[in-house]
Design a protein around this motif. Sequence first.
Motif, PDB file in Angstrom:
ATOM      1  N   SER A  75     -25.740  20.321 -30.890  1.00 20.32           N
ATOM      2  CA  SER A  75     -25.497  20.441 -29.192  1.00 20.32           C
ATOM      3  C   SER A  75     -24.076  19.713 -28.977  1.00 20.32           C
ATOM      4  O   SER A  75     -23.498  20.057 -28.100  1.00 20.32           O
ATOM      5  N   SER A  76     -23.503  18.784 -30.138  1.00 20.58           N
ATOM      6  CA  SER A  76     -22.363  18.265 -29.788  1.00 20.58           C
ATOM      7  C   SER A  76     -21.121  19.331 -30.197  1.00 20.58           C
ATOM      8  O   SER A  76     -19.944  18.391 -30.100  1.00 20.58           O
ATOM      9  N   ARG A 135     -18.706  12.707 -32.081  1.00 24.10           N
ATOM     10  CA  ARG A 135     -18.571  12.464 -30.459  1.00 24.10           C
ATOM     11  C   ARG A 135     -17.410  11.669 -30.009  1.00 24.10           C
ATOM     12  O   ARG A 135     -17.210  11.669 -28.829  1.00 24.10           O
ATOM     13  N   GLU A 218     -27.871   6.329 -27.872  1.00 21.84           N
ATOM     14  CA  GLU A 218     -27.837   7.822 -28.192  1.00 21.84           C
ATOM     15  C   GLU A 218     -27.578   8.256 -29.680  1.00 21.84           C
ATOM     16  O   GLU A 218     -26.870   7.416 -30.269  1.00 21.84           O
ATOM     17  N   ARG A 238     -35.745  14.702 -26.837  1.00 18.31           N
ATOM     18  CA  ARG A 238     -34.442  15.175 -27.240  1.00 18.31           C
ATOM     19  C   ARG A 238     -33.990  16.016 -26.156  1.00 18.31           C
ATOM     20  O   ARG A 238     -32.585  16.060 -26.019  1.00 18.31           O
ATOM     21  N   PHE A 239     -34.544  16.713 -25.312  1.00 13.07           N
ATOM     22  CA  PHE A 239     -34.128  17.619 -24.215  1.00 13.07           C
ATOM     23  C   PHE A 239     -33.430  16.653 -23.033  1.00 13.07           C
ATOM     24  O   PHE A 239     -32.769  17.199 -22.501  1.00 13.07           O
ATOM     25  N   ILE A 240     -33.849  15.582 -22.862  1.00 13.53           N
ATOM     26  CA  ILE A 240     -33.375  14.348 -21.926  1.00 13.53           C
ATOM     27  C   ILE A 240     -31.907  14.431 -22.169  1.00 13.53           C
ATOM     28  O   ILE A 240     -31.117  14.292 -21.304  1.00 13.53           O
ATOM     29  N   TYR A 241     -31.352  14.417 -23.458  1.00 13.96           N
ATOM     30  CA  TYR A 241     -29.959  14.306 -23.665  1.00 13.96           C
ATOM     31  C   TYR A 241     -29.556  15.474 -23.987  1.00 13.96           C
ATOM     32  O   TYR A 241     -28.221  15.600 -24.146  1.00 13.96           O
ATOM     33  N   GLY A 242     -30.138  16.682 -23.730  1.00 18.63           N
ATOM     34  CA  GLY A 242     -29.634  17.975 -23.909  1.00 18.63           C
ATOM     35  C   GLY A 242     -29.679  18.528 -25.249  1.00 18.63           C
ATOM     36  O   GLY A 242     -28.673  19.515 -25.735  1.00 18.63           O
ATOM     37  N   TYR A 243     -30.574  17.953 -26.345  1.00 16.43           N
ATOM     38  CA  TYR A 243     -30.389  18.391 -27.565  1.00 16.43           C
ATOM     39  C   TYR A 243     -31.763  19.371 -27.779  1.00 16.43           C
ATOM     40  O   TYR A 243     -32.826  19.100 -27.535  1.00 16.43           O
ATOM     41  N   ASP A 244     -31.401  20.622 -28.262  1.00 13.70           N
ATOM     42  CA  ASP A 244     -32.622  21.437 -28.554  1.00 13.70           C
ATOM     43  C   ASP A 244     -32.630  22.082 -29.903  1.00 13.70           C
ATOM     44  O   ASP A 244     -31.786  21.408 -30.961  1.00 13.70           O
TER      45      ASP A 244
END
Length: 244
Positions: A75-76, A135, A218, A238-244
């Motif tokens: 996602s990054s 990141r 994080e 993980r979706f809280i941080y936008g990771y799927d």
Amino acid sequence: MNPSTEQPGEEKSEEKWGFDLYPERRGEKYKPSLTKIALLGEGREQSQKIKCEKNVWYCAKSSPLVKLMLAALKSSGCEVDLTRHVSCEVCDVSVSGGYDSELNQVVVCQNVARTEGLTQGVLTHELIHMFDYCRNKLDFKNIDHLACTEVRAANLAHCSFLSAVAQGDASPFHIAKAHQDCVKTKAMYSVKCTRNVTLTEAKAAVDRVFDRCYNDLEPIGRRLRRNSPDMHKAYKERFIYGYD
């Protein structure tokens, strides 16, 4: 996370940046001595490598922590190809794994991390370093940057009350600070090992960055307690941080 960019002191003229702990990193071939073959059972490097690669594959498909780290990296914008970014190698026995920022590769020490559990720990720890490099563009030759990512990896992947007791950083009268002390000890020795500096220099670097790097959770989002469902919760969240 925003570790200091100031570099105390001058660089050592022959700094190896820890690569001497990984003899295969720059094309060398590990050659066990006859004594080590006879007494330590070495000489089975190829079978060790195959087993290590199977453990890596298993963790990538089954470990909540490893899957979370892989999702966070993807996602990054830093998707991991296991065949390119993870390498099983023979290492110095003082280390179980490493992260080579120059080649953007995680090293799993096949002669040390021989089980799925140890492999999971190595992958999680080193993928945190890869995430920080991706990141936050860390400079691993800056001792404060190195100290920060070592604090984060120890904080998120290794330390618990039981491991703090094993390191001598905890007692029944020292529970409140046990985790922090464990993180400091683990990070300090990792910096010393990688940079070949004194414990005093390593401790000073860890102390400079500790507060802000210890509080940066994080992408795992929590400190993991031993024998708890924390890593499964972290994966589900993980979706809280936008990771799927």
